[in-house]
Design a protein around this motif. Structure first.
Motif, PDB file in Angstrom:
ATOM      1  N   GLU A 141       0.673  -1.149  -0.096  1.00 23.43           N
ATOM      2  CA  GLU A 141       0.027   0.039   0.053  1.00 23.43           C
ATOM      3  C   GLU A 141       0.978   1.255  -0.132  1.00 23.43           C
ATOM      4  O   GLU A 141       0.300   2.480  -0.324  1.00 23.43           O
ATOM      5  CB  GLU A 141      -0.938  -0.092   1.323  1.00 23.43           C
ATOM      6  CG  GLU A 141      -0.379   0.451   2.590  1.00 23.43           C
ATOM      7  CD  GLU A 141       0.861  -0.675   3.075  1.00 23.43           C
ATOM      8  OE1 GLU A 141       1.387  -0.378   4.058  1.00 23.43           O
ATOM      9  OE2 GLU A 141       0.818  -1.783   2.712  1.00 23.43           O
ATOM     10  N   ILE A 142       2.116   1.140   0.033  1.00 20.87           N
ATOM     11  CA  ILE A 142       2.842   2.306   0.265  1.00 20.87           C
ATOM     12  C   ILE A 142       3.989   2.697  -1.121  1.00 20.87           C
ATOM     13  O   ILE A 142       4.011   1.784  -1.709  1.00 20.87           O
ATOM     14  CB  ILE A 142       3.678   2.042   1.629  1.00 20.87           C
ATOM     15  CG1 ILE A 142       4.405   3.415   2.255  1.00 20.87           C
ATOM     16  CG2 ILE A 142       5.085   1.338   1.194  1.00 20.87           C
ATOM     17  CD1 ILE A 142       5.095   3.381   3.405  1.00 20.87           C
ATOM     18  N   ARG A 143       4.003   3.853  -0.898  1.00 23.15           N
ATOM     19  CA  ARG A 143       4.697   4.371  -1.993  1.00 23.15           C
ATOM     20  C   ARG A 143       6.395   4.966  -1.728  1.00 23.15           C
ATOM     21  O   ARG A 143       6.578   5.257  -0.621  1.00 23.15           O
ATOM     22  CB  ARG A 143       4.335   5.638  -2.711  1.00 23.15           C
ATOM     23  CG  ARG A 143       2.852   5.685  -3.150  1.00 23.15           C
ATOM     24  CD  ARG A 143       2.343   7.138  -3.601  1.00 23.15           C
ATOM     25  NE  ARG A 143       2.718   8.159  -2.596  1.00 23.15           N
ATOM     26  CZ  ARG A 143       2.859   9.352  -2.561  1.00 23.15           C
ATOM     27  NH1 ARG A 143       3.196   9.800  -3.564  1.00 23.15           N
ATOM     28  NH2 ARG A 143       2.837  10.074  -1.514  1.00 23.15           N
ATOM     29  N   PHE A 144       7.400   4.339  -2.350  1.00 19.79           N
ATOM     30  CA  PHE A 144       8.539   4.524  -2.053  1.00 19.79           C
ATOM     31  C   PHE A 144       9.590   4.464  -3.414  1.00 19.79           C
ATOM     32  O   PHE A 144       9.093   3.713  -4.375  1.00 19.79           O
ATOM     33  CB  PHE A 144       8.854   3.558  -0.962  1.00 19.79           C
ATOM     34  CG  PHE A 144       9.356   2.128  -1.747  1.00 19.79           C
ATOM     35  CD1 PHE A 144      10.441   1.534  -2.041  1.00 19.79           C
ATOM     36  CD2 PHE A 144       8.208   1.109  -1.621  1.00 19.79           C
ATOM     37  CE1 PHE A 144      10.724   0.110  -2.528  1.00 19.79           C
ATOM     38  CE2 PHE A 144       8.213  -0.127  -2.081  1.00 19.79           C
ATOM     39  CZ  PHE A 144       9.577  -0.456  -2.491  1.00 19.79           C
ATOM     40  N   SER A 145      10.569   4.918  -3.321  1.00 21.72           N
ATOM     41  CA  SER A 145      11.549   4.963  -4.460  1.00 21.72           C
ATOM     42  C   SER A 145      12.856   4.180  -3.980  1.00 21.72           C
ATOM     43  O   SER A 145      13.298   4.261  -3.064  1.00 21.72           O
ATOM     44  CB  SER A 145      11.933   6.276  -4.857  1.00 21.72           C
ATOM     45  OG  SER A 145      10.900   7.117  -5.264  1.00 21.72           O
ATOM     46  N   MET A 146      13.416   3.636  -5.134  1.00 18.33           N
ATOM     47  CA  MET A 146      14.707   2.573  -4.919  1.00 18.33           C
ATOM     48  C   MET A 146      15.638   3.438  -5.464  1.00 18.33           C
ATOM     49  O   MET A 146      15.671   3.622  -6.729  1.00 18.33           O
ATOM     50  CB  MET A 146      14.416   1.228  -5.468  1.00 18.33           C
ATOM     51  CG  MET A 146      15.210   0.205  -4.796  1.00 18.33           C
ATOM     52  SD  MET A 146      14.678  -0.223  -3.025  1.00 18.33           S
ATOM     53  CE  MET A 146      16.513  -0.526  -2.540  1.00 18.33           C
TER      54      MET A 146
END
Length: 432
Positions: A141-146
């Motif tokens: 459910e979470i947004r993140f950048s790698m």
């Protein structure tokens, strides 16, 4: 922006302190309470010139913090760096990603929406993508950048390398990750430092390929040194001349006992293992690894031969760290060389300005001395393995008095043969 650095070892601590120096709020996290306790007091847990002063300044200015509480340190962080160890895996040489995976799982449970996760540890190609998928499964459910941001820090000059790098390599997948990294490294951009923005896979490969090439360069000049010895050449003059070619460059053309440390050995093994896994063998690097291991043994045998010629069973060793200006003895050539000499029955009297404490953890039956001259007492042979500045201007006449008609085996070519013309000591070096 708030930064959390997971891992307060060499890479994590130096990077965290330097980002705080840029003006960011940084929390360095480590699971070892003893390490965190020392860091909170302003005591650097590694020897790195200039680190103590910079660390203390940023603690006082309340930009740099240390904690064992990963969850609370991560939950408000905008950028989360993973800077944990990736040692060689036993058996196949692959990088052991256990610590990265463990840290990623902990971060996944605690991070906020929109966080940027940056892998600074040295990891094999494909790791960033696998870690992204691992986190997505746990927090869909979470947004993140790698982001992949490999380090290129040399022990002994790490702060200078961070503040004035040849380039900064950043592997990204989206605009959030790209812009976040631009903001983090903006102080360097103002100094016109090249910022290489590329894919995750390219960033991972760049790190390994760079270290593998440098290791190959070291191994090449060591083999040329062997040829110089057989033909009457002088490796220093040869290296200087070929290094003037801009296509080659002068760095890493210093003959010696082989490479060691926390990077080159494990990174070359991982690079070679990756090539085998993808059916694209890196045969040059496989050979480099083999030659380098053999060289360390040969250097030990060279010293044993000198001891037999001098009819002595005691050798003074100057330098046990893999390079000067560090206390790191990981895979130092000195470790192999000393063990080879001990197996031949030689007694070792050793000195190192910073490495004794770490060396005691991996070496037994060593007589540790407080100075180079104390180490020389009673020794028939003295060998220089690490080129510390403290060894560059030794009183040769005093050494001759301490070890009459002894022999110096200089594995770093610190001295010139002509300096021993009026000294009662035999002198041999590398490739001359």
């Amino acid at each position: 922006m708030k930064i959390t650095m997971i891992g307060s070892g060499y890479v994590g601590l130096v990077s965290g302190v330097c980002f705080a120096e840029f003006g960011f709020d940084v929390t360095c996290v480590d699971s070892n309470p003893d390490i965190i306790s020392r860091l909170k007091k302003g005591e650097a847990t590694i020897f790195e010139p200039g680190l103590d002063e910079m660390m203390i300044r940023n603690i006082k200015e309340e930009r740099l913090f240390f904690s064992t509480d990963l969850e609370n340190s991560v939950k408000e962080a905008d950028v989360i760096f993973l800077a944990v160890g990736t040692p060689s895996r036993r058996g196949d040489g692959e990088a052991d990603l256990h610590f990265i995976e463990q840290a990623a799982d902990q971060v996944a449970h605690a991070m906020k929406d929109g966080a940027v996760i940056v892998i600074k540890s040295t990891v094999v190609v494909g790791t960033n993508s696998r870690i992204r998928e691992r986190i997505q499964k746990q927090r869909p459910e979470i947004r993140f950048s790698m982001v992949s941001n490999p380090e290129f820090l040399r022990e002994g000059s790490a702060i200078e390398d961070f503040m004035r790098p040849d380039r900064v390599v950043v592997g990204v997948e989206d605009e959030r990750g790209r812009e976040t990294m631009r903001k983090l490294y903006r102080p360097l951009y103002l100094r016109e430092t090249p910022l290489v923005i590329t894919s995750l896979e390219n960033a991972e490969l760049i790190k390994y390929a760079a270290n593998a090439f440098l290791a190959m360069k070291v191994t090449f000049i060591n083999q040329v040194a062997d040829l110089c010895e057989k033909t009457g050449g002088n490796i220093q003059e040869v290296a200087q001349a070929i290094g003037m070619d801009k296509r080659i460059g002068s760095k890493f053309l210093h003959a010696g006992p082989g490479f060691g440390g926390s990077c080159f050995p494990k990174d070359t093994r991982a690079f070679a293992a990756t090539g085998l896994r993808y059916k694209a063998p890196q045969q040059l690097i496989e050979t480099v690894i083999s030659i380098n291991e053999e060289r360390k043994v040969k250097m030990g045998e060279r010293i044993i031969k000198a001891a037999k010629e001098k009819n002595t069973d005691t050798v003074a060793v100057l330098g046990v760290t893999f390079k000067p200006n560090t206390d790191d003895v990981r895979e130092s050539p000195a470790l192999t060389i000393i063990k080879v000499m001990q197996e031949a029955g030689l007694t070792i009297r050793a000195h190192d300005p910073e490495g004794e404490e770490q060396a005691k953890k991996v070496l037994d039956n060593i007589v540790w001395c407080s100075s180079p001259y104390e180490a020389a007492k009673g020794a028939g042979v003295l060998t220089i393995i690490t080129e510390w500045n403290a060894y560059r201007a030794l009183n040769l006449k005093k050494l001759a008095e301490l070890m009459p008609s002894g022999k110096i085996v200089d594995l770093r070519n610190i001295y010139k043969p002509e300096e021993f013309q009026d000294i009662d000591l035999d002198y041999i070096s590398i490739g001359r």
